[in-house]
Write a protein that holds these residues in place. Structure first.
Motif: not given
Length: 231
Positions: A40, A43-47, A64, A66-68
């Motif tokens: 992620f 891919a620029g989804i998390e940081h 960041d 938030r998803y994982t």
């Protein structure tokens, strides 16, 4: 926590009973959340960024995730693991043991991370920050891994000479990777975002360790009776 995440995998792969997940599979499960995180990040989804002194042991500022690394996100990955296992015609026992290994990632991260873990992806952040207490974190991580690896070795038997060296090689590589992680100096200045090489290096390390675990499965078998030998 790095190699400590593999402690539940060693235990899961040698549990008593007729069915259990393979060591290679649960080595993937143990780091599935981090594999997703670094993918992620790429891919620029998390940081993430590198902040000198963010913790005493680690400059990684995972601001960041938030998803994982939310608790609900981790449970989602665990449930996904169970679903895929069932689709591959594995038993419910094997599926849920693997899912438990996936879910253990959040708890182990909670012990060491600076407060950056959430329950639902936002809101209050959690973490006991043992990365600021290396005199506690380092023995804890090594101890968990050593105990779990010993459990696996004593519950399995070697098939030929490769089976005798496989666990030692796997543990040696685990220790080498952990040593590199602990001794890599923190950057002199903040790096925001973290360079892609950081994520790529982590993903390569996970792949190498999983490959060694899959090889170990091929040359060792879980004992049918009480464990009596380290070989």
């Amino acid at each position: 926590m790095f190699i400590g995440h593999y402690a539940p995998a060693f235990v899961a792969a040698a549990l008593p009973g007729r069915a259990r997940p393979r060591l290679g599979a649960v080595f993937v499960a143990a780091q599935l959340v981090d594999v997703a995180f670094f993918l992620f990040v790429l891919a620029g989804i998390e940081h993430m960024r590198l902040t000198p002194g963010h913790t005493a042991m680690n400059a990684g500022d995972f601001w960041d995730m938030r998803y994982t690394h939310s608790l609900i996100g981790t449970f989602g990955f665990a449930a996904g693991w169970a679903v895929v296992a069932r689709l591959r015609r594995q038993s419910w026992r094997v599926a849920w043991i693997g899912a438990a290994v996936v879910a253990s990632h959040w708890l182990l991260d909670w012990l060491v991370h600076a407060p950056d873990l959430t329950l639902l992806g936002a809101g209050h952040r959690y973490g006991l920050a043992l990365w600021n207490r290396p005199q506690i974190e380092m023995p804890l991580e090594l101890g968990l891994t050593a105990l779990a690896a010993t459990f696996y070795v004593t519950r399995t038997r070697a098939i030929g000479w490769q089976g005798r060296i496989a666990p030692a090689l796997l543990v040696a590589v685990l220790l080498a990777v952990q040593a590199i992680d602990w001794t890599t100096p923190q950057p002199a200045a903040p790096v925001d975002p973290a360079p892609p090489s950081f994520a790529v290096t982590a993903l390569v390390a996970y792949a190498v360790l999983a490959a060694l675990a899959w090889w170990t499965v091929r040359v060792r078998r879980v004992r049918a009776g009480p464990a009596v030998s380290m070989l």
